[in-house]
Design a protein around this motif. Structure first.
Motif, PDB file in Angstrom:
ATOM      1  N   ARG B 191    -114.790  25.142 -41.398  1.00 54.98           N
ATOM      2  CA  ARG B 191    -113.959  24.676 -40.291  1.00 54.98           C
ATOM      3  C   ARG B 191    -113.012  23.569 -40.745  1.00 54.98           C
ATOM      4  O   ARG B 191    -111.882  23.474 -40.276  1.00 54.98           O
ATOM      5  CB  ARG B 191    -114.858  24.182 -39.152  1.00 54.98           C
ATOM      6  CG  ARG B 191    -115.640  25.321 -38.512  1.00 54.98           C
ATOM      7  CD  ARG B 191    -116.641  24.870 -37.465  1.00 54.98           C
ATOM      8  NE  ARG B 191    -117.334  26.047 -36.951  1.00 54.98           N
ATOM      9  CZ  ARG B 191    -118.410  26.598 -37.506  1.00 54.98           C
ATOM     10  NH1 ARG B 191    -118.961  26.056 -38.574  1.00 54.98           N
ATOM     11  NH2 ARG B 191    -118.954  27.686 -36.994  1.00 54.98           N
ATOM     12  N   ARG B 192    -113.519  22.686 -41.624  1.00 55.69           N
ATOM     13  CA  ARG B 192    -112.688  21.611 -42.181  1.00 55.69           C
ATOM     14  C   ARG B 192    -112.919  21.586 -43.690  1.00 55.69           C
ATOM     15  O   ARG B 192    -113.980  22.010 -44.157  1.00 55.69           O
ATOM     16  CB  ARG B 192    -113.111  20.249 -41.600  1.00 55.69           C
ATOM     17  CG  ARG B 192    -113.107  20.167 -40.094  1.00 55.69           C
ATOM     18  CD  ARG B 192    -113.469  18.757 -39.591  1.00 55.69           C
ATOM     19  NE  ARG B 192    -114.852  18.369 -39.837  1.00 55.69           N
ATOM     20  CZ  ARG B 192    -115.882  18.687 -39.046  1.00 55.69           C
ATOM     21  NH1 ARG B 192    -115.685  19.442 -37.978  1.00 55.69           N
ATOM     22  NH2 ARG B 192    -117.103  18.273 -39.312  1.00 55.69           N
ATOM     23  N   SER B 193    -111.935  21.061 -44.435  1.00 55.76           N
ATOM     24  CA  SER B 193    -112.134  21.010 -45.885  1.00 55.76           C
ATOM     25  C   SER B 193    -111.516  19.749 -46.474  1.00 55.76           C
ATOM     26  O   SER B 193    -110.528  19.214 -45.968  1.00 55.76           O
ATOM     27  CB  SER B 193    -111.526  22.241 -46.562  1.00 55.76           C
ATOM     28  OG  SER B 193    -110.148  22.342 -46.253  1.00 55.76           O
ATOM     29  N   LEU B 194    -112.151  19.294 -47.549  1.00 53.95           N
ATOM     30  CA  LEU B 194    -111.652  18.165 -48.332  1.00 53.95           C
ATOM     31  C   LEU B 194    -111.593  18.606 -49.788  1.00 53.95           C
ATOM     32  O   LEU B 194    -112.570  19.137 -50.314  1.00 53.95           O
ATOM     33  CB  LEU B 194    -112.604  16.963 -48.192  1.00 53.95           C
ATOM     34  CG  LEU B 194    -112.449  15.837 -49.225  1.00 53.95           C
ATOM     35  CD1 LEU B 194    -111.070  15.184 -49.153  1.00 53.95           C
ATOM     36  CD2 LEU B 194    -113.539  14.776 -49.045  1.00 53.95           C
ATOM     37  N   VAL B 195    -110.446  18.394 -50.416  1.00 54.56           N
ATOM     38  CA  VAL B 195    -110.324  18.645 -51.847  1.00 54.56           C
ATOM     39  C   VAL B 195    -110.024  17.324 -52.535  1.00 54.56           C
ATOM     40  O   VAL B 195    -109.000  16.688 -52.243  1.00 54.56           O
ATOM     41  CB  VAL B 195    -109.213  19.670 -52.168  1.00 54.56           C
ATOM     42  CG1 VAL B 195    -109.207  19.968 -53.677  1.00 54.56           C
ATOM     43  CG2 VAL B 195    -109.409  20.958 -51.369  1.00 54.56           C
ATOM     44  N   THR B 196    -110.927  16.894 -53.417  1.00 56.33           N
ATOM     45  CA  THR B 196    -110.619  15.743 -54.258  1.00 56.33           C
ATOM     46  C   THR B 196    -109.935  16.284 -55.513  1.00 56.33           C
ATOM     47  O   THR B 196    -110.264  17.371 -55.991  1.00 56.33           O
ATOM     48  CB  THR B 196    -111.886  14.942 -54.626  1.00 56.33           C
ATOM     49  OG1 THR B 196    -112.832  15.804 -55.268  1.00 56.33           O
ATOM     50  CG2 THR B 196    -112.537  14.346 -53.387  1.00 56.33           C
ATOM     51  N   VAL B 197    -108.958  15.530 -56.031  1.00 59.16           N
ATOM     52  CA  VAL B 197    -108.196  16.026 -57.188  1.00 59.16           C
ATOM     53  C   VAL B 197    -108.105  14.950 -58.260  1.00 59.16           C
ATOM     54  O   VAL B 197    -108.177  13.754 -57.980  1.00 59.16           O
ATOM     55  CB  VAL B 197    -106.765  16.470 -56.790  1.00 59.16           C
ATOM     56  CG1 VAL B 197    -106.816  17.670 -55.850  1.00 59.16           C
ATOM     57  CG2 VAL B 197    -105.978  15.332 -56.167  1.00 59.16           C
ATOM     58  N   GLU B 198    -107.945  15.414 -59.495  1.00 58.61           N
ATOM     59  CA  GLU B 198    -107.748  14.476 -60.604  1.00 58.61           C
ATOM     60  C   GLU B 198    -106.458  13.698 -60.422  1.00 58.61           C
ATOM     61  O   GLU B 198    -106.403  12.510 -60.687  1.00 58.61           O
ATOM     62  CB  GLU B 198    -107.727  15.234 -61.939  1.00 58.61           C
ATOM     63  CG  GLU B 198    -109.098  15.736 -62.375  1.00 58.61           C
ATOM     64  CD  GLU B 198    -110.086  14.612 -62.594  1.00 58.61           C
ATOM     65  OE1 GLU B 198    -109.701  13.580 -63.182  1.00 58.61           O
ATOM     66  OE2 GLU B 198    -111.252  14.757 -62.166  1.00 58.61           O
ATOM     67  N   GLU B 199    -105.406  14.398 -60.000  1.00 53.14           N
ATOM     68  CA  GLU B 199    -104.137  13.684 -59.805  1.00 53.14           C
ATOM     69  C   GLU B 199    -103.260  14.410 -58.789  1.00 53.14           C
ATOM     70  O   GLU B 199    -103.330  15.626 -58.632  1.00 53.14           O
ATOM     71  CB  GLU B 199    -103.382  13.510 -61.134  1.00 53.14           C
ATOM     72  CG  GLU B 199    -103.077  14.808 -61.846  1.00 53.14           C
ATOM     73  CD  GLU B 199    -102.246  14.583 -63.123  1.00 53.14           C
ATOM     74  OE1 GLU B 199    -101.604  13.530 -63.250  1.00 53.14           O
ATOM     75  OE2 GLU B 199    -102.247  15.485 -63.974  1.00 53.14           O
ATOM     76  N   VAL B 200    -102.435  13.604 -58.129  1.00 45.99           N
ATOM     77  CA  VAL B 200    -101.407  14.160 -57.246  1.00 45.99           C
ATOM     78  C   VAL B 200    -100.096  14.109 -58.030  1.00 45.99           C
ATOM     79  O   VAL B 200     -99.721  13.054 -58.553  1.00 45.99           O
ATOM     80  CB  VAL B 200    -101.296  13.347 -55.938  1.00 45.99           C
ATOM     81  CG1 VAL B 200    -100.117  13.843 -55.103  1.00 45.99           C
ATOM     82  CG2 VAL B 200    -102.596  13.445 -55.143  1.00 45.99           C
ATOM     83  N   VAL B 201     -99.443  15.255 -58.141  1.00 45.37           N
ATOM     84  CA  VAL B 201     -98.225  15.353 -58.945  1.00 45.37           C
ATOM     85  C   VAL B 201     -97.048  15.746 -58.048  1.00 45.37           C
ATOM     86  O   VAL B 201     -97.249  16.209 -56.920  1.00 45.37           O
ATOM     87  CB  VAL B 201     -98.391  16.389 -60.089  1.00 45.37           C
ATOM     88  CG1 VAL B 201     -99.500  15.966 -61.047  1.00 45.37           C
ATOM     89  CG2 VAL B 201     -98.685  17.776 -59.523  1.00 45.37           C
ATOM     90  N   ALA B 202     -95.855  15.573 -58.603  1.00 48.05           N
ATOM     91  CA  ALA B 202     -94.657  15.886 -57.819  1.00 48.05           C
ATOM     92  C   ALA B 202     -94.564  17.390 -57.558  1.00 48.05           C
ATOM     93  O   ALA B 202     -94.217  17.828 -56.467  1.00 48.05           O
ATOM     94  CB  ALA B 202     -93.412  15.391 -58.551  1.00 48.05           C
ATOM     95  N   GLU B 203     -94.900  18.163 -58.586  1.00 49.53           N
ATOM     96  CA  GLU B 203     -94.734  19.618 -58.476  1.00 49.53           C
ATOM     97  C   GLU B 203     -95.827  20.310 -59.273  1.00 49.53           C
ATOM     98  O   GLU B 203     -96.154  19.880 -60.396  1.00 49.53           O
ATOM     99  CB  GLU B 203     -93.365  20.005 -59.031  1.00 49.53           C
ATOM    100  CG  GLU B 203     -92.940  21.398 -58.627  1.00 49.53           C
ATOM    101  CD  GLU B 203     -91.516  21.710 -59.095  1.00 49.53           C
ATOM    102  OE1 GLU B 203     -91.155  22.882 -59.106  1.00 49.53           O
ATOM    103  OE2 GLU B 203     -90.788  20.751 -59.458  1.00 49.53           O
ATOM    104  N   LEU B 204     -96.391  21.381 -58.728  1.00 47.94           N
ATOM    105  CA  LEU B 204     -97.419  22.141 -59.439  1.00 47.94           C
ATOM    106  C   LEU B 204     -96.754  23.125 -60.392  1.00 47.94           C
ATOM    107  O   LEU B 204     -95.985  23.982 -59.955  1.00 47.94           O
ATOM    108  CB  LEU B 204     -98.300  22.904 -58.444  1.00 47.94           C
ATOM    109  CG  LEU B 204     -99.125  22.072 -57.464  1.00 47.94           C
ATOM    110  CD1 LEU B 204     -99.868  23.001 -56.498  1.00 47.94           C
ATOM    111  CD2 LEU B 204    -100.098  21.151 -58.181  1.00 47.94           C
TER     112      LEU B 204
END
Lengths: 290, 294
Positions: B191-204
């Motif tokens: 129903r809900r989701s959380l994704v933790t990430v190594e880094e947030v980047v400008a573009e994938l």
């Protein structure tokens, strides 16, 4: 997969010196005599077990690999006589070619060297379930006379177990759907029991015809390799029968480590002793993996 | 659209007492930092779901977060047993733990059904095993076309699924690669989701074999460097095998475990530790942004 570390204590078998083959008329005895001549160092019962298990795998086979003893054996086979063995791990790695022994079924080296990395639903639904995989290679905390496997609980009460084990993992469906199953396990009265406390993965059920009645497509356990010898199901009774004794092991030792009245093949053979090449490859693998 | 927030805020928003919570990651990309944040926020009565409960679930169970576990293999991979899990099952410490036990194939198919919006999945599994006698969510079913006896397992639809990925972009699109396990199914089933990430980047940048979760399929994204430690994040850091070994003696002893919890999880909320250097044992497990601002 089952974790050998969670299994109750196993017999500490000292390094076993090579024993000359006792049946010079058979092919395996001839191989043993040759191997013995080639083997210049002592080995342990555990090493003999891993080497015997590795020999059972042939090049070109696809093998669904459990972690622990099965993974050691499968990786040893790839480094010795079966470089084109296809290793499949339940993490979704198809055709992994690790250069060191992985500690888990999902180490990075498995993904980096695999022919393909697929999702977990895909590895079970598309690759395992339709029967595409030749051999499932499993461990066990308990194994019974019909090759049924327990990796769930020790004790008769599931709700209040004497020992809580890790559980099923991929094993029930590996035991269902692979064309054949090999089991590798250290043998003692704690592991080789008349009847498992909990059937996690089905071997030959309670005897002849049970797999067909249950609708299990694969042949089930066709080979069980321990630190004492090799067992195969009797073609008629489906009961595990001792078919090979490892070098230096006496029949009474195997009886003492079996929790039921042991059936012994009429043409009981001696496992050929490890060669130097096998021992060097195994030690390089386990050293690098530790 | 996924909102990019801090880990403490994400857990506070999404994970509530009594929820069904799945943390997935098959050896690779295990969302350990998020699990420890759930401990830090003292969530209780959770139904924890995970195919392979390992160290982070041992920690959550030992901390008393869970009343039930839905799983298929619980162990410390390559090391042995989970001692906090065993203590909960065998001695109800610190609280009793109800089990709902499956095989990997069954769990994977339950997530597939959940992601597909179907009530159940069908597989050729469990037959002849003792699992159906103890697990109510395994039922026989007959194929209406062939008559084959198969097994049905109900969909898993967690209240929250948490996974870890290598990257997200600033819009909240998530990208993960290497062994991606059952994470896509687990996120889409929830129903809900959380994704933790190594880094947030400008573009994938496109990657062969990568799984992309579009921002509109994810609820929250939080940047947590080394958030999968001691598991690994391919192309970021290796698996910390020493941590898995070191966990064994800590987890065997209730006092040692409680001390570890105080020093390395609860202390992290009051005084966030500096960035963790490479390697390090269980003492180096506090997430780098614990208590950081959003």
């Amino acid at each position: 997969m089952s974790q050998s570390a969670s299994v109750p204590a196993t017999p500490a078998t000292p390094a076993t010196p090579a024993t000359p083959a006792t049946r010079p008329d058979s092919a395996s005895a001839a191989a043993a005599a040759e191997s013995t001549a080639n083997s210049t160092v002592a080995w342990t019962a555990d090493e003999m077990m891993s080497i015997a298990a590795a020999r059972a795998l042939r090049g070109g086979m696809s093998c669904f690999v459990g972690i622990g003893l099965p993974s050691t054996a499968a990786n040893l086979a790839r480094r010795t006589h079966a470089p084109d063995l296809v290793l499949i791990y339940e993490s979704g790695c198809l055709g992994a070619k690790p250069d060191r022994l992985p500690l888990s079924i999902g180490d990075g080296v498995l993904a980096e060297t695999a022919d393909a990395v697929v999702s977990v639903p895909e590895v079970f639904n598309y690759w395992l379930q339709p029967g595409r995989i030749d051999v499932g290679f499993l461990g066990a905390a308990q194994l019974d006379r019909f090759g049924n496997i327990n990796t769930t609980v020790i004790g008769s009460d599931y709700a209040d177990p004497a020992v809580r084990l890790p559980g099923a993992g991929g094993a029930p469906e590996i035991a269902t759907s692979c064309r054949e199953v090999f089991v590798v396990v250290r043998q003692s009265r704690r592991t080789f029991v008349e009847q498992v406390d909990f059937v996690t993965s089905v071997g030959h059920g309670r005897g002849p015809g049970d797999r067909a009645r249950l609708g299990l497509p694969g042949a089930g356990p066709v080979l069980v390799i321990t630190d004492l010898g090799v067992f195969r199901p009797d073609p008629d009774t489906r009961e595990l029968t001792l078919t090979e004794l490892h070098p230096g092991v006496e029949l009474d030792q195997v009886r003492a480590a079996t929790g039921w009245e042991l059936a012994v093949a009429a043409d009981l053979a001696r496992t050929p002793a490890p060669t130097d090449q096998e021992l060097i490859a195994l030690r390089a693998l386990t050293k690098a993996g530790s | 659209m996924a909102e990019i927030v801090s880990l403490p805020d994400a857990v506070a928003d999404l994970v509530h007492d009594g929820d069904v919570v799945a943390l997935e990651g098959f050896t690779h990309l295990i969302p350990v930092a998020a699990g420890q944040e759930i401990i830090r926020q003292r969530r209780r009565d959770l139904t924890l779901v995970r195919m392979t409960p390992d160290i982070v679930y041992d920690q959550m169970i030992g901390a008393g977060c869970a009343r039930k576990l839905i799983f298929s293999w619980g162990g410390n991979p390559g090391v042995g047993s989970l001692h906090r899990f065993r203590d909960a099952v065998q001695h109800a410490w610190p609280v009793p733990l109800e089990l709902e036990e499956h095989s990997h194939a069954g769990m994977a198919n339950r997530y597939v059904a959940g992601a597909s919006g179907l009530p159940f999945a069908v597989l050729r599994g469990y037959r002849g095993t003792d699992l159906p006698a103890h697990t109510a969510t395994i039922k026989p079913i007959t194929c209406p076309f062939t008559g084959e006896q198969l097994v049905a397992v109900p969909a898993l639809n967690p209240d929250v699924t948490i996974v870890h990925a290598q990257r997200a972009d600033r819009a909240g699109n998530v990208q993960m690669w290497g062994i991606t396990g059952v994470q896509k199914e687990a996120v889409l089933a929830a129903r809900r989701s959380l994704v933790t990430v190594e880094e947030v980047v400008a573009e994938l940048e496109p990657r062969p074999g990568a799984v992309v979760l579009p921002t509109w399929a994810v609820t929250r994204v939080a940047e947590v460097p080394r958030g999968a430690h001691p598991s690994y994040a391919q192309d970021y850091y290796e698996r910390d095998n020493d941590y898995y070994q070191a966990w064994d003696p800590i987890s065997r002893d209730r006092d040692a475990f409680t001390r570890w919890l105080d020093e390395h999880v609860f202390a992290g909320a009051a005084s966030p530790q500096p960035a963790v250097s490479a390697g390090g044992g269980p003492g180096a497990s506090t997430p780098t942004n614990a208590g950081s601002t959003s």
